[in-house]
Structures are given as structure tokens and as C-alpha cells.
Design an enzyme around this catalytic site. Sequence first.
Site, PDB file in Angstrom:
ATOM      1  N   ARG A  15       0.827  -1.207   0.000  1.00 21.08           N
ATOM      2  CA  ARG A  15       0.000   0.000   0.000  1.00 21.08           C
ATOM      3  C   ARG A  15       0.869   1.268   0.000  1.00 21.08           C
ATOM      4  O   ARG A  15       1.012   1.921  -1.026  1.00 21.08           O
ATOM      5  CB  ARG A  15      -0.949  -0.031   1.221  1.00 21.08           C
ATOM      6  N   ASP A  16       1.491   1.575   1.117  1.00 27.46           N
ATOM      7  CA  ASP A  16       2.277   2.810   1.207  1.00 27.46           C
ATOM      8  C   ASP A  16       3.433   2.754   0.212  1.00 27.46           C
ATOM      9  O   ASP A  16       3.794   3.757  -0.411  1.00 27.46           O
ATOM     10  CB  ASP A  16       2.822   2.977   2.640  1.00 27.46           C
ATOM     11  N   HIS A 207       5.282   4.575  12.667  1.00 31.97           N
ATOM     12  CA  HIS A 207       5.237   4.519  11.191  1.00 31.97           C
ATOM     13  C   HIS A 207       6.225   5.581  10.713  1.00 31.97           C
ATOM     14  O   HIS A 207       5.889   6.763  10.652  1.00 31.97           O
ATOM     15  CB  HIS A 207       3.800   4.812  10.750  1.00 31.97           C
ATOM     16  N   HIS A 209       8.802   7.108   8.007  1.00 31.04           N
ATOM     17  CA  HIS A 209       9.436   7.203   6.694  1.00 31.04           C
ATOM     18  C   HIS A 209      10.913   7.550   6.936  1.00 31.04           C
ATOM     19  O   HIS A 209      11.259   8.146   7.951  1.00 31.04           O
ATOM     20  CB  HIS A 209       8.704   8.241   5.831  1.00 31.04           C
ATOM     21  N   CYS A 240       4.398   9.222  -0.044  1.00 28.47           N
ATOM     22  CA  CYS A 240       2.988   9.619  -0.127  1.00 28.47           C
ATOM     23  C   CYS A 240       2.842  10.618  -1.263  1.00 28.47           C
ATOM     24  O   CYS A 240       3.615  11.568  -1.358  1.00 28.47           O
ATOM     25  CB  CYS A 240       2.540  10.239   1.198  1.00 28.47           C
ATOM     26  N   ASN A 249       8.813   4.231   3.627  1.00 31.35           N
ATOM     27  CA  ASN A 249       8.934   3.826   5.025  1.00 31.35           C
ATOM     28  C   ASN A 249      10.289   3.160   5.203  1.00 31.35           C
ATOM     29  O   ASN A 249      10.876   2.658   4.256  1.00 31.35           O
ATOM     30  CB  ASN A 249       7.871   2.768   5.378  1.00 31.35           C
TER      31      ASN A 249
HETATM   32  P1  HMG Z   1     -13.095  14.430  -2.459  1.00 26.90           P
HETATM   33  O1  HMG Z   1     -12.857  14.783  -3.876  1.00 26.90           O
HETATM   34  O2  HMG Z   1     -13.197  15.522  -1.460  1.00 26.90           O
HETATM   35  O3  HMG Z   1     -14.330  13.437  -2.305  1.00 26.90           O
HETATM   36  O4  HMG Z   1     -11.920  13.446  -2.016  1.00 26.90           O
HETATM   37  P2  HMG Z   1     -15.853  13.599  -2.616  1.00 26.90           P
HETATM   38  O5  HMG Z   1     -16.577  12.887  -1.524  1.00 26.90           O
HETATM   39  O6  HMG Z   1     -16.188  15.031  -2.921  1.00 26.90           O
HETATM   40  O7  HMG Z   1     -16.010  12.751  -3.974  1.00 26.90           O
HETATM   41  C1  HMG Z   1     -15.407  13.125  -5.178  1.00 26.90           C
HETATM   42  C2  HMG Z   1     -15.351  11.938  -6.114  1.00 26.90           C
HETATM   43  O8  HMG Z   1     -14.533  10.903  -5.526  1.00 26.90           O
HETATM   44  C3  HMG Z   1     -16.709  11.288  -6.361  1.00 26.90           C
HETATM   45  O9  HMG Z   1     -16.665  10.714  -7.663  1.00 26.90           O
HETATM   46  C4  HMG Z   1     -16.748  10.181  -5.336  1.00 26.90           C
HETATM   47  O10 HMG Z   1     -17.603   9.138  -5.690  1.00 26.90           O
HETATM   48  C5  HMG Z   1     -15.297   9.705  -5.364  1.00 26.90           C
HETATM   49  P3  HMG Z   1     -17.252  11.457  -8.944  1.00 26.90           P
HETATM   50  O11 HMG Z   1     -18.689  11.712  -8.612  1.00 26.90           O
HETATM   51  O12 HMG Z   1     -16.434  12.727  -9.093  1.00 26.90           O
HETATM   52  O13 HMG Z   1     -17.015  10.470 -10.047  1.00 26.90           O
HETATM   53  N1  HMG Z   1     -14.892   9.072  -4.098  1.00 26.90           N
HETATM   54  C6  HMG Z   1     -14.336   7.845  -4.019  1.00 26.90           C
HETATM   55  N2  HMG Z   1     -14.021   6.929  -4.944  1.00 26.90           N
HETATM   56  C7  HMG Z   1     -13.463   5.776  -4.509  1.00 26.90           C
HETATM   57  N3  HMG Z   1     -13.215   5.504  -3.211  1.00 26.90           N
HETATM   58  C8  HMG Z   1     -13.519   6.395  -2.255  1.00 26.90           C
HETATM   59  C9  HMG Z   1     -14.107   7.627  -2.646  1.00 26.90           C
HETATM   60  N4  HMG Z   1     -14.522   8.715  -1.968  1.00 26.90           N
HETATM   61  C10 HMG Z   1     -15.014   9.581  -2.868  1.00 26.90           C
HETATM   62  N5  HMG Z   1     -13.248   6.114  -0.974  1.00 26.90           N
HETATM   63  C11 HMG Z   1     -11.088  11.628  -0.710  1.00 26.90           C
HETATM   64  C12 HMG Z   1     -11.860  12.929  -0.702  1.00 26.90           C
HETATM   65  C13 HMG Z   1     -10.782  11.270   0.716  1.00 26.90           C
HETATM   66  C14 HMG Z   1     -11.904  10.550  -1.360  1.00 26.90           C
HETATM   67  C15 HMG Z   1      -9.791  11.852  -1.539  1.00 26.90           C
HETATM   68  O14 HMG Z   1      -9.141  12.983  -1.042  1.00 26.90           O
HETATM   69  C16 HMG Z   1      -8.862  10.695  -1.483  1.00 26.90           C
HETATM   70  O15 HMG Z   1      -9.143   9.623  -2.009  1.00 26.90           O
HETATM   71  N6  HMG Z   1      -7.708  10.839  -0.813  1.00 26.90           N
HETATM   72  C17 HMG Z   1      -6.787   9.739  -0.628  1.00 26.90           C
HETATM   73  C18 HMG Z   1      -5.427  10.257  -0.437  1.00 26.90           C
HETATM   74  C19 HMG Z   1      -4.502   9.096  -0.164  1.00 26.90           C
HETATM   75  O16 HMG Z   1      -4.812   7.939  -0.406  1.00 26.90           O
HETATM   76  N7  HMG Z   1      -3.300   9.432   0.340  1.00 26.90           N
HETATM   77  C20 HMG Z   1      -2.318   8.440   0.623  1.00 26.90           C
HETATM   78  C21 HMG Z   1      -2.656   7.582   1.790  1.00 26.90           C
HETATM   79  S1  HMG Z   1      -2.356   8.383   3.342  1.00 26.90           S
HETATM   80  C22 HMG Z   1      -0.674   8.127   3.633  1.00 26.90           C
HETATM   81  O17 HMG Z   1       0.037   7.658   2.791  1.00 26.90           O
HETATM   82  C23 HMG Z   1      -0.154   8.441   5.004  1.00 26.90           C
HETATM   83  C24 HMG Z   1       0.065   7.189   5.860  1.00 26.90           C
HETATM   84  O18 HMG Z   1       0.976   6.300   5.246  1.00 26.90           O
HETATM   85  C25 HMG Z   1       0.635   7.613   7.211  1.00 26.90           C
HETATM   86  C26 HMG Z   1       1.818   8.566   7.025  1.00 26.90           C
HETATM   87  O19 HMG Z   1       2.854   8.186   6.507  1.00 26.90           O
HETATM   88  O20 HMG Z   1       1.583   9.722   7.366  1.00 26.90           O
HETATM   89  C27 HMG Z   1      -1.244   6.444   6.141  1.00 26.90           C
HETATM   90 MG    MG Z   2       3.087   6.516   5.246  1.00 26.35          MG
END
Ligand code: HMG
Ligand code: MG
Length: 302
Positions: A15-16, A207, A209, A240, A249
Site C-alpha cells: 500500500r504505502d 510509522h 518514513h 505519499c 517507510n
Molecule cells: P473528495 O474529492 O473531497 O471526495 O476526495 P468527494 O466525496 O467530494 O467525492 C469526489 C469523487 O470521488 C466522487 O466521484 C466520489 O464518488 C469519489 P465522482 O462523482 O467525481 O465520479 N470518491 C471515491 N471513490 C473511490 N473511493 C472512495 C471515494 N470517496 C469519494 N473512498 C477523498 C476525498 C478522501 C476521497 C480523496 O481525497 C482521497 O481519495 N484521498 C486519498 C489520499 C490518499 O490515499 N493518500 C495516501 C494515503 S495516506 C498516507 O500515505 C499516510 C500514511 O501512510 C501515514 C503517514 O505516513 O503519514 C497512512
Molecule cells: Mg506513510
Amino acid sequence: MNLPSKVKIVDVGPRDGLQNEKTQVPAAVKIELVHRLQDAGLTEIEVTSFVSPKWVPQMADAAEVMAGITRKPGVRYSVLTPNMKGFEAALLSRPDEIVVFAAASEAFSQRNINCSIAESIERFRPVAEAARANNIYVRGAISCAVGCPYEGEIAPERVAMVARLLKEIGVQHIGVADTIGVGTPVKVERAMEAALQHYGVDDISGHFHDTYGQALGNTLVSLQMGIWQYDTSSAGLGGCPYAKGATGNVATEDVVYMLQGMGIDTGIDLDKLIDAGKFISDYLDRKPNSRAATALLNKRAG
Ligand code: HMG
Ligand code: MG
């Protein structure tokens, strides 16, 4: 030194590690990586994210990857779910654990999940409730727990605040995340102390990096505090998409090598783990980003 006798590693490589890859990695390769990790003795694997494919195209195959895994008894599979839409899709894949991901920085929350910290908690509330009603364990990540690419240094009070909010909505375990790898041991110790105000030592993981090469030091200081659960990434893959310049990480191989050398049990076969990291690195046409893997691969070759 008062150290835990056992450590649980969650490999977040699939994933990450892979989420930031620009070229689509086929689901079959992701599935093979998961299989190799479980064969190496990993009992916790963070497989994928049910997020918007517009935001993170690499994770668009989440359902396919989950469906393709041959589950090994005793292994737990977790997935990220930022909202109810993600949770509902994830539920069909029967994860053992879901992860909601909050941030200790307002700016990062906005960039990463397009809402404020307070709004994110309201989005996570029904997710946590639904997960627990379905007997799925709920983990929370606190990103930017020591530093943020947009806001700079983050005060420990911010970590304590987010930990409290996650606790209030029923999140069972939290990961203190140094998203951009800027933390150094004393700062990480303070972030952990802040998390410990709301969660017990058995319900917190690290966690880290490794952007600045501090992750092993940060792991060691956390071990000394009794923290015994860590997210790591095979071959040190990753970064990310919303934290520019941040690398992966800490490599699972480096952490396992360190722990084995300290006599701490992980249940992981380092040789097989190195093979898993080599498999995905070969696929991506690069060298494993792990000092221990590099050294041991050189030793094998020589
Ligand atoms: P948004 O644009 O504000 O969402 O995104 P929305 O609710 O307004 O929806 C917009 C569109 O997205 C719609 O589709 C929804 O259906 C769709 P449209 O009508 O335009 O075709 N949608 C989705 N589709 C699939 N799965 C979903 C989903 N939700 C809405 N779950 C949202 C908000 C949270 C969805 C967006 O910002 C997003 O997906 N962000 C993910 C970012 C991400 O994955 N970042 C990396 C992971 S975090 C990380 O790496 C940190 C970590 O490792 C810890 C660390 O190191 O810090 C965990
Ligand atoms: Mg991370």
C-alpha cells in the site's frame, strides 16, 4: 535497556510502498508481493487503499488485489478507508482491519483528504462504527506527527489532540506517523508521549518514513518506550503522493535485521523477506532501498 521481547511488524509495502508509483503496477504483481511477504512470516500486511482513483490511481485495483490474495491462516490483511464510500467498497473484500487516516497538520489534511481535521473525524465516525459493527478492527493513522511539508514542525499537543479525537470515535489503535521522515529521536519520543496520553502502549505503533535516515533511531527510541508495533515497507518502497520529496517507510529488512541483532523476536525469515523485496525491486527495475538487503544480497553474490 528495557526493551520488548517481541515486535509485530506490519508490512505496508503493497500500500504505502506502491501507492506513489507513477506506472501502474499490475494487480498480479501486488498479489505476488503479498504472497511472498506472508511466506516470509509477516502476519500483518497493509494491502491497499479504497480511495478515490482520481487521487491515487495506483490503488484503483484495490478490490481486485484483495480478491486475488490466497489468505494464509493467522495473517491479518488491512486496507485504508477514508470515508463511507471507501468502507462500503472495502467491506466486500473482507479486510481484517481498516485504517482511517487523519493528520496532525491542517494543511496536510486538506491536501491529502480534501478536508479539515475536524471534518475528517466526522467522516471517520460512521466508518469506525460500521467497521466495529462488522467485527473489523479499526486502526487510525496520525500523519505529520512530527513535521509537515506545508506547516513545518508540529507540536506534540497536535498529536495528543488528534489521538483524543480518534479515541472518542472508537478507533482502537493509532499509528504515529512521520510522513516525511524529518523526525529525530527526541521529537519522536515527544510525539509518542503525546499519543500515550490517550492510548495504551499496546495500542500504538510507529510509522516512520526514512527520508533523512532517522527511522531506525526513531524505532529504537520508541522501543525503549515499550512501543512494540511498527509499520515498515519491504525494500523501503514508497512515499505519499501528497508529501512531495518524502521517501518510503523504513525498509522492513533493516528493521528486522536490527531487531534480530538485538535478540527481539519478529517471527520473520530475513532471507525470504529479502527475496520478497528483491522480487518487487526487480519488477520496478531498481535496487532495494535497504542497507541490510543490499549487504546480504552482496554477501550471497560473493
Ligand atoms: P473528495 O474529492 O473531497 O471526495 O476526495 P468527494 O466525496 O467530494 O467525492 C469526489 C469523487 O470521488 C466522487 O466521484 C466520489 O464518488 C469519489 P465522482 O462523482 O467525481 O465520479 N470518491 C471515491 N471513490 C473511490 N473511493 C472512495 C471515494 N470517496 C469519494 N473512498 C477523498 C476525498 C478522501 C476521497 C480523496 O481525497 C482521497 O481519495 N484521498 C486519498 C489520499 C490518499 O490515499 N493518500 C495516501 C494515503 S495516506 C498516507 O500515505 C499516510 C500514511 O501512510 C501515514 C503517514 O505516513 O503519514 C497512512
Ligand atoms: Mg506513510
